[in-house]
Design a protein around this motif. Structure first.
Motif, short mmCIF file in Angstrom:
data_model
loop_
_atom_site.label_atom_id
_atom_site.label_comp_id
_atom_site.label_asym_id
_atom_site.label_seq_id
_atom_site.Cartn_x
_atom_site.Cartn_y
_atom_site.Cartn_z
N SER A 84 -4.74 9.23 -15.22
CA SER A 84 -4.90 9.17 -13.77
C SER A 84 -4.03 8.06 -13.17
O SER A 84 -3.57 7.15 -13.86
CB SER A 84 -6.36 8.96 -13.40
N ARG A 85 -3.81 8.17 -11.86
CA ARG A 85 -2.97 7.19 -11.15
C ARG A 85 -3.83 5.97 -10.82
O ARG A 85 -4.87 6.10 -10.20
CB ARG A 85 -2.46 7.85 -9.87
N PRO A 86 -3.39 4.77 -11.25
CA PRO A 86 -4.23 3.58 -11.00
C PRO A 86 -4.36 3.31 -9.50
O PRO A 86 -3.41 3.50 -8.73
CB PRO A 86 -3.44 2.44 -11.65
N LYS A 87 -5.54 2.85 -9.11
CA LYS A 87 -5.77 2.42 -7.74
C LYS A 87 -5.01 1.13 -7.48
O LYS A 87 -4.86 0.31 -8.38
CB LYS A 87 -7.26 2.14 -7.52
N ASN A 88 -4.60 0.93 -6.24
CA ASN A 88 -4.01 -0.34 -5.83
C ASN A 88 -5.15 -1.35 -5.70
O ASN A 88 -6.13 -1.10 -5.02
CB ASN A 88 -3.28 -0.16 -4.49
N ARG A 89 -5.01 -2.50 -6.39
CA ARG A 89 -6.15 -3.43 -6.39
C ARG A 89 -6.33 -4.14 -5.05
O ARG A 89 -7.38 -4.74 -4.82
CB ARG A 89 -6.01 -4.45 -7.53
N PHE A 90 -5.34 -4.07 -4.19
CA PHE A 90 -5.43 -4.79 -2.92
C PHE A 90 -5.68 -3.89 -1.71
O PHE A 90 -6.00 -4.37 -0.63
CB PHE A 90 -4.16 -5.60 -2.66
N PHE A 91 -5.48 -2.59 -1.87
CA PHE A 91 -5.58 -1.69 -0.72
C PHE A 91 -6.34 -0.43 -1.10
O PHE A 91 -6.24 0.04 -2.22
CB PHE A 91 -4.19 -1.29 -0.21
N GLU A 92 -7.06 0.11 -0.16
CA GLU A 92 -7.70 1.42 -0.34
C GLU A 92 -6.64 2.48 -0.44
O GLU A 92 -5.62 2.44 0.24
CB GLU A 92 -8.58 1.72 0.87
N ALA A 138 0.86 -1.18 0.00
CA ALA A 138 0.00 0.00 0.00
C ALA A 138 0.90 1.24 0.00
O ALA A 138 2.06 1.18 0.43
CB ALA A 138 -0.89 0.00 1.24
N ASP A 139 0.36 2.35 -0.49
CA ASP A 139 1.17 3.57 -0.54
C ASP A 139 1.63 4.01 0.85
O ASP A 139 2.66 4.65 0.99
CB ASP A 139 0.38 4.70 -1.22
N ASP A 140 0.83 3.66 1.87
CA ASP A 140 1.17 4.11 3.22
C ASP A 140 1.83 3.00 4.06
O ASP A 140 1.85 3.08 5.29
CB ASP A 140 -0.09 4.63 3.94
N ALA A 141 2.36 1.97 3.40
CA ALA A 141 2.91 0.81 4.15
C ALA A 141 4.14 1.17 4.97
O ALA A 141 4.39 0.58 6.01
CB ALA A 141 3.25 -0.31 3.17
N PHE A 142 4.90 2.17 4.50
CA PHE A 142 6.19 2.43 5.13
C PHE A 142 6.07 3.50 6.21
O PHE A 142 5.80 4.66 5.93
CB PHE A 142 7.24 2.81 4.07
N ILE A 143 6.28 3.07 7.43
CA ILE A 143 6.10 3.92 8.60
C ILE A 143 7.44 4.53 9.00
O ILE A 143 7.53 5.69 9.33
CB ILE A 143 5.55 3.05 9.76
N ASP A 194 4.31 -1.74 7.88
CA ASP A 194 3.17 -2.44 8.44
C ASP A 194 2.85 -3.66 7.59
O ASP A 194 2.40 -3.52 6.45
CB ASP A 194 1.97 -1.46 8.45
N PRO A 195 3.09 -4.86 8.12
CA PRO A 195 2.86 -6.07 7.31
C PRO A 195 1.41 -6.23 6.84
O PRO A 195 1.17 -6.90 5.85
CB PRO A 195 3.23 -7.21 8.26
N GLU A 196 0.49 -5.58 7.53
CA GLU A 196 -0.91 -5.61 7.07
C GLU A 196 -1.07 -4.89 5.74
O GLU A 196 -2.08 -5.07 5.06
CB GLU A 196 -1.82 -4.90 8.10
N ARG A 197 -0.12 -4.04 5.42
CA ARG A 197 -0.19 -3.26 4.18
C ARG A 197 0.72 -3.84 3.10
O ARG A 197 1.16 -3.14 2.20
CB ARG A 197 0.18 -1.79 4.45
N LEU A 198 1.00 -5.13 3.25
CA LEU A 198 1.81 -5.87 2.27
C LEU A 198 0.96 -7.02 1.74
O LEU A 198 0.37 -7.76 2.52
CB LEU A 198 3.05 -6.44 2.97
N HIS A 199 0.89 -7.15 0.42
CA HIS A 199 0.11 -8.23 -0.18
C HIS A 199 1.00 -9.22 -0.91
O HIS A 199 1.85 -8.83 -1.70
CB HIS A 199 -0.91 -7.65 -1.16
N VAL A 200 0.79 -10.51 -0.65
CA VAL A 200 1.53 -11.56 -1.36
C VAL A 200 0.67 -12.02 -2.54
O VAL A 200 -0.41 -12.56 -2.35
CB VAL A 200 1.85 -12.74 -0.43
N ARG A 212 5.65 0.58 -3.85
CA ARG A 212 4.82 0.87 -5.02
C ARG A 212 5.39 2.09 -5.76
O ARG A 212 5.81 3.06 -5.13
CB ARG A 212 3.39 1.15 -4.57
N PRO A 213 5.41 2.04 -7.10
CA PRO A 213 5.95 3.17 -7.87
C PRO A 213 5.21 4.48 -7.58
O PRO A 213 4.01 4.45 -7.29
CB PRO A 213 5.75 2.75 -9.33
N PRO A 214 5.91 5.61 -7.65
CA PRO A 214 5.27 6.91 -7.43
C PRO A 214 4.03 7.10 -8.31
O PRO A 214 3.04 7.67 -7.86
CB PRO A 214 6.35 7.94 -7.82
N GLN A 215 4.08 6.60 -9.56
CA GLN A 215 2.91 6.71 -10.43
C GLN A 215 1.87 5.63 -10.16
O GLN A 215 0.89 5.52 -10.91
CB GLN A 215 3.33 6.62 -11.91
#
Ligand SMILES: Cc1cc2nc3c(=O)[nH]c(=O)nc-3n(C[C@H](O)[C@H](O)[C@H](O)COP(=O)(O)O)c2cc1C
Ligand SMILES: Cc1cc2nc3c(=O)[nH]c(=O)nc-3n(C[C@H](O)[C@H](O)[C@H](O)COP(=O)(O)O)c2cc1C
Lengths: 441, 441
Positions: A433-441, A172-177, A187-193, A211-214
């Motif tokens: 537009s910037r694509p949504k992450n299919r696994f995270f809001e 997720a874009d906000d995974a890195f704390i 946050d491992p909850e924000r990591l998808h396998v 995740r890439p900036p774009q």
């Protein structure tokens, strides 16, 4: 109110000119295709002209051509796209950087990772030209005796795209704390396998890069066949193509844009950029003379072979310096023959000149003054032939300077091209537009 | 007369510090491992200090560790080596750029091409760290359910090396004529088609890029097993290794250099650079205190697991703040246990401190003043423990600055390290000769 539609401009940079005689043109750098210093200076000029993107075509073999043509070809040594574009990322700030990568001869984990890395290093300027690689010689450099069959290449390409984009969505874009105090890095909850298993590919993931900036680097596609067009409709955000003239361009534009609704996409989410060879002169006559001069640098042996293919008739016995003799119509190459005859008539070319046109660059060309070329580009935009162009320079640096320093200001004056970048990323330049992450809001 | 032997220094830069607590150290940049701006500033400092090379380790997966350790790990997002090193090539001039590439999960045509391209873009500064990839998670990102067996990985690596170097030799150095007048770009007589067919690989060639400026990029190898050492003796020009102390270093040095004669190589054609963790203080006590401070940033849960592995005994029930209790000897881990006991005794560490040492960085370390560290490095060079070091920084930027701006000047004062680069290429820095092209004079 919507802003008026403007052109998008890419630069076709491998080889620096597709014209086989370009490296011999007066003032050209014979080593330009393989000189980092030259390529850097071109990228800086294109960025100053506010081009959307610098595009590196790619081939996984020495191009297959007869040795007489090959030894005269400036394509034989070139940089690998990621090394070149990453180096250029460090010395440019805004221009998009589009690299070609093959779905047939590479692995999705590598491709996803490299494009993500280029997108991070360039702060959101990467694009991926998805190719299935048509050159059969490539297969022999990757353990195969024969090329992978066309349909299978496209089936793998479609699945490859799903895997690569799925890997880009690993975090997720906000995974890195990165909280030094608590010691929590992410946050491992924000990591998808991903755990993908499909007919062609099996890839676990996650990717080992944020995740890439774009979100995703911009997806480019250049296949022309039926499965190529369908892949474009389903996945591409930019289509590179090579229609011969405006009417062919309009048909292709309508066909590809027409496929979007069925897959739930808006027409504007995909931009169509035909390759266009641009030769500028102070007068139309001067531009034409420059082109003839350039064509004259193509060796006759390879030139006449190209003409014979276009005609569907052996032309090697014709008088090179006479007009084209009458040629019986065959069933084999009706359109090719008709195009040659039309060209011979319109430009009153000799057999040699015709041959050198086909051996040099025979695709869509705008040859004229900044005014006439701007008129033609405006017509393509207006009549829905394209959303802009992937410009092929006839010779460099002159032909590039003519576009960047003369044609672009005229396009800007007419409101047909940006006068400055409005955003930072390649998506910003292209209005995507910037694509949504299919696994995270 | 020969010049006195000098140290070669590489910088181990992925992650920027191998120490798992590094990103939390006061003054550290938590995002350093994944920030192009930071990495660029580090590369420039290392170049100003005349380091031989900047080395990017690489892993083709998120590192496999328990989630409690993983979420605290700054390794989880990193750049891909070619994109990063190519970008750094454009902003540095002399420092060598060593990238890791796997022979198990990549293709020789891709690897040969990218290293050749990096070598051209950097004007002869590329090196290839050949790895067979020991992390089994990587296999699952490349279509396999299980890891490729160790012996098969090394067999493929050996053949892979032959193919890559053969592809680099595709063109003679003088193949490119680029004569605009005659139109001849290159001489086909000076092009070799490899046509390799072996047990693991089938690759036709030629490569579509000119021979690298260095002939071949510098070959680096870091395998420690018997086949790893043999591969090094047959192919490597630099060995990265991780002996625990000088006596282990001397044994490894003698073993690897001793294998060279049998394969017809001179002892000096291969340099051995152990990884060395360097912590500098104004006094030895200050350096030790800094290291303890750094170790204290390792989370106890992952720390105690590492200690248990090293001891071969579950340590999770021990009092963290007491000295190590007596532990029964087992057959499983005699050397490990002995090393822990020695360390506990020498540095009078509590269970917690010992655990954090093993969970942080437990390899070879030089901890002291610039004087004591220079003494130790000199001893390794003198006693044939190594030809220099691959420096692991404890924390950055401070730990890197301490080496570049304090230790290096002391080494230079003693004549143990260059005061300026003598040549342009990484081979020049390392004192390695340019390989002959096997197909052309
Ligand atoms: C403007 C343009 C650029 C292209 N660039 C590449 C390239 O860099 N590498 C490549 O292998 N093919 C390239 N192609 C070829 C296409 O990927 C595709 O193979 C070709 O158009 C034939 O279409 P098809 O594969 O759908 O039959 C390009 C095509 C066009 C029109
Ligand atoms: C200093 C050093 C650096 C290494 N860097 C990498 C690396 O970047 N990527 C990798 O997959 N393995 C790396 N390794 C691991 C080795 O390639 C090798 O797999 C390991 O030493 C085990 O040896 P073996 O494979 O011969 O059993 C490194 C080892 C050392 C000592």
């Amino acid at each position: 109110m919507n802003a008026a539609r403007q052109l998008h401009l890419g630069a076709f940079m491998r080889p620096v000119s597709l014209h086989t005689g370009a490296w011999r043109y007066p003032g050209a750098y014979p080593d330009a295709n393989f000189s980092f210093a030259r390529l850097k200076s071109f990228a800086l000029k294109l960025e100053a002209a506010k081009f959307d993107a610098f595009f590196m075509a790619d081939h996984l073999a020495v191009l297959n051509m007869p040795i007489e043509a090959l030894r005269r070809s400036h394509t034989v040594t070139s940089f690998e796209p990621f090394t070149l574009l990453s180096a250029l990322a460090a010395v440019t700030e805004r221009i998009g950087l589009v690299a070609t990568a093959s779905t047939t001869f590479d692995q999705p984990y590598h491709v996803a990772r490299r494009f993500a890395s280029l997108d991070h290093i360039s702060a959101g300027r990467a694009g991926w030209n998805i190719v299935t690689t048509s050159n059969p010689d490539a297969a022999r450099n990757f353990g195969l005796d024969e090329h992978v069959e066309h349909g299978e290449r496209y089936a793998r390409a479609r699945e490859f795209f799903d895997v690569v984009t799925g890997l880009w969505d690993s975090f997720a874009d906000d995974a890195f704390i990165r909280d030094a105090e608590s010691g929590i890095f992410f946050d491992p909850e924000r990591l998808h396998v991903l755990d993908h298993t499909g007919p062609e590919l099996k890839v676990r993931g996650p990717l080992n890069i944020a995740r890439p900036p774009q979100g995703w680097p911009v997806i480019v596609q250049a296949g022309q066949s039926e499965p190529g067009r369908q892949l474009a409709a389903e996945t591409a955000e930019v289509v590179f193509c090579s229609p011969r003239d405006l009417s062919a361009g309009k048909a292709l534009y309508a066909d590809i844009k027409g496929r979007l609704a069925a897959v739930g996409r808006a027409p504007d989410s995909l931009k169509i950029l035909p390759a266009a060879f641009v030769v500028i002169g102070d007068t139309v006559e001067e531009a034409r003379a420059r082109r003839l001069r350039l064509d004259s640098l193509v060796h006759y042996d390879s030139a006449i072979a190209s003409l014979s293919i276009a005609l569907g008739h052996d032309a090697s016995g014709f008088d090179p310096d006479a007009p084209l003799p009458p040629i019986p119509e065959t069933n084999d190459s009706k359109t090719g023959r008709a195009q040659v005859l039309k060209l011979a008539e319109e430009e009153r070319l000799t057999v040699r000149q015709l041959a050198q046109r086909y051996g040099g660059y025979a695709g869509l060309a705008f040859v004229g003054t900044v005014d006439t070329v701007a008129d033609e580009m405006a017509a393509w935009l207006e009549e829905k032939g394209s959303d802009g162009f992937n410009v092929v320079f006839p010779y460099l640096p002159q032909g590039l300077d003519d576009v960047a320093e003369r044609l672009v200001p005229e396009l800007q004056r007419r409101g047909l091209f940006r006068t400055d970048y409005a955003g930072q990323t390649l998506r910003d330049h292209l209005g995507l537009s910037r694509p949504k992450n299919r696994f995270f809001e």
